[in-house]
Write a protein that holds these residues in place. Structure first.
Motif, PDB file in Angstrom:
ATOM      1  N   LEU A  67       0.833  -1.207   0.000  1.00  0.00           N
ATOM      2  CA  LEU A  67       0.000   0.000   0.000  1.00  0.00           C
ATOM      3  C   LEU A  67       0.864   1.252   0.000  1.00  0.00           C
ATOM      4  O   LEU A  67       0.667   2.162  -0.820  1.00  0.00           O
ATOM      5  N   PHE A  68       1.829   1.330   0.911  1.00  0.00           N
ATOM      6  CA  PHE A  68       2.631   2.545   1.055  1.00  0.00           C
ATOM      7  C   PHE A  68       3.444   2.819  -0.216  1.00  0.00           C
ATOM      8  O   PHE A  68       3.519   3.960  -0.684  1.00  0.00           O
ATOM      9  N   GLU A  69       4.068   1.792  -0.769  1.00  0.00           N
ATOM     10  CA  GLU A  69       4.906   2.002  -1.942  1.00  0.00           C
ATOM     11  C   GLU A  69       4.074   2.443  -3.150  1.00  0.00           C
ATOM     12  O   GLU A  69       4.467   3.350  -3.895  1.00  0.00           O
ATOM     13  N   SER A  70       2.916   1.823  -3.341  1.00  0.00           N
ATOM     14  CA  SER A  70       2.074   2.212  -4.477  1.00  0.00           C
ATOM     15  C   SER A  70       1.502   3.611  -4.287  1.00  0.00           C
ATOM     16  O   SER A  70       1.409   4.392  -5.245  1.00  0.00           O
ATOM     17  N   ALA A  71       1.138   3.954  -3.062  1.00  0.00           N
ATOM     18  CA  ALA A  71       0.615   5.299  -2.796  1.00  0.00           C
ATOM     19  C   ALA A  71       1.698   6.354  -3.000  1.00  0.00           C
ATOM     20  O   ALA A  71       1.425   7.450  -3.506  1.00  0.00           O
ATOM     21  N   ALA A  72       2.928   6.044  -2.623  1.00  0.00           N
ATOM     22  CA  ALA A  72       4.032   6.980  -2.862  1.00  0.00           C
ATOM     23  C   ALA A  72       4.239   7.200  -4.352  1.00  0.00           C
ATOM     24  O   ALA A  72       4.468   8.332  -4.801  1.00  0.00           O
ATOM     25  N   ASP A  73       4.141   6.125  -5.139  1.00  0.00           N
ATOM     26  CA  ASP A  73       4.267   6.266  -6.590  1.00  0.00           C
ATOM     27  C   ASP A  73       3.159   7.152  -7.160  1.00  0.00           C
ATOM     28  O   ASP A  73       3.382   7.926  -8.099  1.00  0.00           O
TER      29      ASP A  73
END
Length: 205
Positions: free
Chosen positions: A123-129
Motif C-alpha cells: 500500500l505505502f509504496e504504491s501510494a508513494a508512486d
C-alpha cells in the motif's frame, strides 16, 4: 524528527499540504487506529487508506466497527474503486491493496509480505508512486517488519512520515523496523498523531 506535536495556533508545526493519508498497523492496531481517528470530525476532507493485518479466512468487520465509532464515512475498499475525499478505507482481507496512478484502488493476490496479505509495504509504496510528495504515511504498532520499507519509500518521494513511538506501542517491532531504515518527520504518541491528522486536513482545505 519531532517527538511532540504542539497543535496550538501559537506554535503551529511546519507541515506540507497532502492529498491523502495511508496508515499501517498490525498487533494492537484496532485500539491504536480508533485513538488516532476519533479526533476527526464530520466533514474531514482527506482520504485515508488503511492496512490492518487481519486473518484472511473470514469476513472483516473493521468497516462496521469503525463506522459506528467515528464521525467520518468508513468502508471496506473495493477493487477498481475511485478514491473519494473524506472517506476512510480498510483493505479487504486476503488481498493486497494498491493505489494506482489514476487514484483508484486495486486488489492483487501476490505473495504475502512478512506473512501478511494485505501488506502495508505494498500500500505505502504504491501510494508513494501515485501521490509522490503529497502523501502522509503513518506506521503504528505491529509485531513484524511490514511497513518499514514502504514508509521509507514515502520519505524518498518527499512525503510526510509519522511513526508511533515504539515505547508506547503494544507491539514494538513494526515502528522499530521503520526507525532502523529512516528518520521520520514525526515520532509521536497516538494522541499526538490524531491531532496531527486534524492539522493536516486543516492545511489541505
Amino acid at each position: 524528527m519531532r517527538t511532540a506535536f504542539p497543535g496550538t495556533d501559537s506554535d503551529p508545526p511546519a507541515l506540507p499540504r497532502v492529498n491523502a493519508i495511508v496508515v499501517g498497523a498490525s498487533a494492537g492496531g484496532v485500539e491504536a487506529l480508533l485513538k488516532i481517528f476519533r479526533p476527526l470530525r464530520r466533514g474531514f476532507t482527506l482520504p485515508i487508506i488503511v492496512v490492518l493485518h487481519v486473518p484472511d479466512e473470514r469476513r472483516s468487520l473493521l468497516a462496521e466497527v469503525f463506522g459506528s465509532n467515528l464521525a467520518i464515512p468508513v468502508k471496506e475498499a473495493d477493487d477498481k474503486e475511485v478514491i473519494t475525499p473524506g472517506t476512510l478505507y480498510f483493505a479487504a482481507p486476503g488481498y493486497h491493496l494498491s493505489v494506482e496512478e489514476d487514484l483508484t484502488l486495486s486488489f492483487s493476490q501476490e505473495e504475502r509480505v512478512y506473512h501478511s496479505r494485505p501488506s502495508v509495504d505494498i500500500l505505502f509504496e504504491s501510494a508513494a508512486d501515485a501521490y509522490e510528495a503529497r502523501l502522509a504515511g503513518v506506521l503504528l504498532t505491529g509485531a513484524n517488519n511490514d511497513g518499514a520499507r514502504g514508509i521509507a519509500r514515502i520519505r524518498e518521494y518527499g512525503g510526510l512520515t509519522v511513526v508511533q513511538d515504539p515505547a508506547q506501542a503494544l507491539a514494538r517491532a513494526m515502528p522499530e523496523a521503520a526507525l532502523a531504515l529512516h528518520t521520520p518527520d514525526f515520532l509521536l504518541s497516538l494522541a499526538d498523531i490524531g491531532q496531527l491528522l486534524v492539522e493536516l486536513e486543516r492545511i489541505a482545505c
